[in-house]
Design an enzyme around this catalytic site. Structure first.
Site, PDB file in Angstrom:
ATOM      1  N   ARG A 161      -3.864  41.348   2.433  1.00 49.10           N
ATOM      2  CA  ARG A 161      -3.492  42.734   2.726  1.00 49.10           C
ATOM      3  C   ARG A 161      -4.622  43.686   2.339  1.00 49.10           C
ATOM      4  NH1 ARG A 161       1.369  42.020   1.932  1.00 49.10           N
ATOM      5  NH2 ARG A 161       1.013  41.855  -0.284  1.00 49.10           N
ATOM      6  N   ASP A 167       2.002  43.591   9.284  1.00 49.00           N
ATOM      7  CA  ASP A 167       2.872  42.420   9.254  1.00 49.00           C
ATOM      8  C   ASP A 167       2.059  41.270   8.681  1.00 49.00           C
ATOM      9  OD1 ASP A 167       5.393  41.317   9.589  1.00 49.00           O
ATOM     10  OD2 ASP A 167       4.911  40.467  11.547  1.00 49.00           O
ATOM     11  N   THR A 168       2.714  40.486   7.829  1.00 49.64           N
ATOM     12  CA  THR A 168       2.017  39.410   7.122  1.00 49.64           C
ATOM     13  C   THR A 168       2.766  38.105   7.285  1.00 49.64           C
ATOM     14  OG1 THR A 168       1.104  40.877   5.440  1.00 49.64           O
ATOM     15  CG2 THR A 168       1.329  38.581   4.816  1.00 49.64           C
ATOM     16  N   LYS A 182       3.524  49.269  -1.328  1.00 54.99           N
ATOM     17  CA  LYS A 182       2.468  49.246  -0.303  1.00 54.99           C
ATOM     18  C   LYS A 182       1.882  50.648  -0.117  1.00 54.99           C
ATOM     19  CE  LYS A 182       4.107  45.408   2.584  1.00 54.99           C
ATOM     20  NZ  LYS A 182       4.547  45.058   3.939  1.00 54.99           N
ATOM     21  N   PHE A 198       4.935  38.177  -5.656  1.00 54.83           N
ATOM     22  CA  PHE A 198       6.207  38.067  -4.949  1.00 54.83           C
ATOM     23  C   PHE A 198       6.041  37.033  -3.841  1.00 54.83           C
ATOM     24  CE2 PHE A 198       5.356  40.138  -0.855  1.00 54.83           C
ATOM     25  CZ  PHE A 198       4.146  40.736  -1.114  1.00 54.83           C
ATOM     26  N   GLY A 199       7.114  36.834  -3.086  1.00 54.97           N
ATOM     27  CA  GLY A 199       7.041  35.927  -1.936  1.00 54.97           C
ATOM     28  C   GLY A 199       6.576  34.529  -2.346  1.00 54.97           C
ATOM     29  N   TYR A 200       5.575  34.028  -1.632  1.00 54.17           N
ATOM     30  CA  TYR A 200       5.106  32.652  -1.838  1.00 54.17           C
ATOM     31  C   TYR A 200       4.025  32.552  -2.922  1.00 54.17           C
ATOM     32  CZ  TYR A 200       7.541  31.918   2.588  1.00 54.17           C
ATOM     33  OH  TYR A 200       8.505  31.857   3.571  1.00 54.17           O
ATOM     34  N   ASN A 240       8.945  51.112   4.254  1.00 52.92           N
ATOM     35  CA  ASN A 240       9.731  51.744   3.190  1.00 52.92           C
ATOM     36  C   ASN A 240       9.325  51.191   1.836  1.00 52.92           C
ATOM     37  OD1 ASN A 240      11.535  53.592   4.485  1.00 52.92           O
ATOM     38  ND2 ASN A 240      12.513  51.812   5.444  1.00 52.92           N
ATOM     39  N   ASN A 241       8.318  50.326   1.840  1.00 54.62           N
ATOM     40  CA  ASN A 241       7.889  49.667   0.602  1.00 54.62           C
ATOM     41  C   ASN A 241       6.956  50.596  -0.187  1.00 54.62           C
ATOM     42  OD1 ASN A 241       6.456  48.101  -1.269  1.00 54.62           O
ATOM     43  ND2 ASN A 241       6.826  46.240  -0.069  1.00 54.62           N
TER      44      ASN A 241
HETATM   45  P1  IMP Z   1       5.532  41.601   5.135  1.00 50.62           P
HETATM   46  O1  IMP Z   1       5.124  41.611   6.566  1.00 50.62           O
HETATM   47  O2  IMP Z   1       4.522  42.241   4.228  1.00 50.62           O
HETATM   48  O3  IMP Z   1       6.924  42.130   4.921  1.00 50.62           O
HETATM   49  O4  IMP Z   1       5.567  40.073   4.669  1.00 50.62           O
HETATM   50  C1  IMP Z   1       6.433  39.117   5.260  1.00 50.62           C
HETATM   51  C2  IMP Z   1       6.706  37.996   4.274  1.00 50.62           C
HETATM   52  O5  IMP Z   1       5.470  37.302   3.994  1.00 50.62           O
HETATM   53  C3  IMP Z   1       7.223  38.435   2.911  1.00 50.62           C
HETATM   54  O6  IMP Z   1       8.621  38.549   2.914  1.00 50.62           O
HETATM   55  C4  IMP Z   1       6.753  37.305   2.011  1.00 50.62           C
HETATM   56  O7  IMP Z   1       7.618  36.213   2.079  1.00 50.62           O
HETATM   57  C5  IMP Z   1       5.428  36.902   2.630  1.00 50.62           C
HETATM   58  N1  IMP Z   1       4.297  37.612   1.980  1.00 50.62           N
HETATM   59  C6  IMP Z   1       3.657  38.722   2.443  1.00 50.62           C
HETATM   60  N2  IMP Z   1       2.665  39.096   1.607  1.00 50.62           N
HETATM   61  C7  IMP Z   1       2.705  38.200   0.586  1.00 50.62           C
HETATM   62  C8  IMP Z   1       1.930  38.061  -0.604  1.00 50.62           C
HETATM   63  O8  IMP Z   1       1.009  38.847  -0.909  1.00 50.62           O
HETATM   64  N3  IMP Z   1       2.252  37.027  -1.394  1.00 50.62           N
HETATM   65  C9  IMP Z   1       3.261  36.153  -1.109  1.00 50.62           C
HETATM   66  N4  IMP Z   1       4.007  36.247  -0.035  1.00 50.62           N
HETATM   67  C10 IMP Z   1       3.738  37.266   0.826  1.00 50.62           C
END
Ligand code: IMP
Length: 198
Positions: free
Chosen positions: A177, A68-69, A12, A148-150, A8-9
Site C-alpha cells: 500500500r 483495492d488490495t 488509511k 491485520f489481515g494475513y 471509511n477506513n
Molecule cells: P482492502 O482492499 O485494503 O480492503 O484489503 C482487502 C483484504 O486484503 C483485507 O481484508 C485483508 O484481508 C487483506 N489485506 C490488505 N492489506 C493487507 C495488509 O497490509 N496485511 C494483511 N492483509 C491485508
C-alpha cells in the site's frame, strides 16, 4: 488540491495524510455524505478500484481515488487475490481467512506470495492506475500480534519477522500500500507543480 479517498477506513486516511504536505486536503467517504457500502464485486483489483472511484466521482463530481488490495499466491492460482477479505466466507474474520489459507497450503512447499495494491485515481475527468507490490512467502504458522489481515503468516523477502512482528512504521515503509501510495503522491505532486487538479 482536494481529493476524496473512497474509504471509511480512518487508518488509511491518516496513513496518506501523514505522507502528504499541506497542499493536499483528503476527504473520507463520510465527508461526502456517501453512507452506503460501495460494492466490490469485480474479478480484478483494477476493476474494483476503478468501480469505487467512478461511483464516488459520479455522485460528487469531485476528484477521487480508491484502493483495492489482495494477497496473491501463485500455488493457489493467484487466490485469495481479489477475494482476500472474504476468502473463508462472507462474514468470516481475518483469523478464519488465515485458517483457510494455511489449510489449503498445508502440503505445499512452493509458498511464495505477494501483496498487491491497486489505486485508481480520477483527476479532472481522467483515469489513472498505480500499483504497489511486496513479494514474500506464507509461513506454516501464525507469528506476531501486530498488523491485520494475513500479516501473521506473511514473511516479506529479506525479513525474518512477519508483517505482524515488525513495527508498524517499518511495515508502512515497505508495504504494497505504501508503494502504491507513494506512486500516487509523486504523480499528484507533479500535477500540483504544473497546475492541474485545482
Ligand atoms: P482492502 O482492499 O485494503 O480492503 O484489503 C482487502 C483484504 O486484503 C483485507 O481484508 C485483508 O484481508 C487483506 N489485506 C490488505 N492489506 C493487507 C495488509 O497490509 N496485511 C494483511 N492483509 C491485508
Amino acid at each position: 488540491m482536494e481529493l476524496v479517498f473512497a474509504t471509511n477506513n480512518k487508518h488509511k486516511i491518516k496513513e496518506i495524510n501523514d505522507l502528504l504536505d499541506d497542499n493536499f486536503t483528503i476527504l473520507g467517504l463520510a465527508d461526502t455524505g456517501i453512507t452506503e457500502d460501495i460494492p466490490e464485486e469485480a474479478e480484478t483489483l483494477e476493476e474494483n478500484a476503478l468501480f469505487k472511484a467512478r461511483y464516488v466521482h459520479e455522485k460528487t463530481g469531485l476528484n477521487v481515488f480508491a484502493d483495492d488490495t489482495g494477497l496473491e499466491v501463485p500455488s493457489l492460482g493467484g487466490a485469495p487475490g481479489v477475494h482476500s477479505a472474504r476468502y473463508a466466507g462472507e462474514s468470516k474474520s481475518f483469523d478464519d481467512n488465515i485458517e483457510k489459507l494455511l489449510r489449503e497450503m498445508k502440503d505445499m512447499t512452493e509458498r511464495s506470495a505477494r501483496f498487491r495494491t491497486v489505486i485508481a485515481l480520477i483527476l479532472d475527468g481522467s483515469e489513472y492506475l498505480f500499483e504497489g507490490m511486496v513479494e514474500g512467502e506464507i509461513i506454516m504458522e501464525r507469528r506476531g500480534s501486530g498488523g491485520f489481515g494475513y500479516d501473521p503468516v506473511f514473511l516479506a523477502s529479506g525479513y525474518d519477522l512477519t508483517f505482524a512482528e515488525i513495527p508498524l512504521s517499518e511495515k508502512n515503509r515497505v508495504s504494497h500500500r505504501a508503494k502504491a501510495m507513494r506512486k500516487l503522491i509523486g504523480f499528484l505532486s507533479d500535477q500540483k507543480r504544473t497546475g492541474a487538479g485545482k
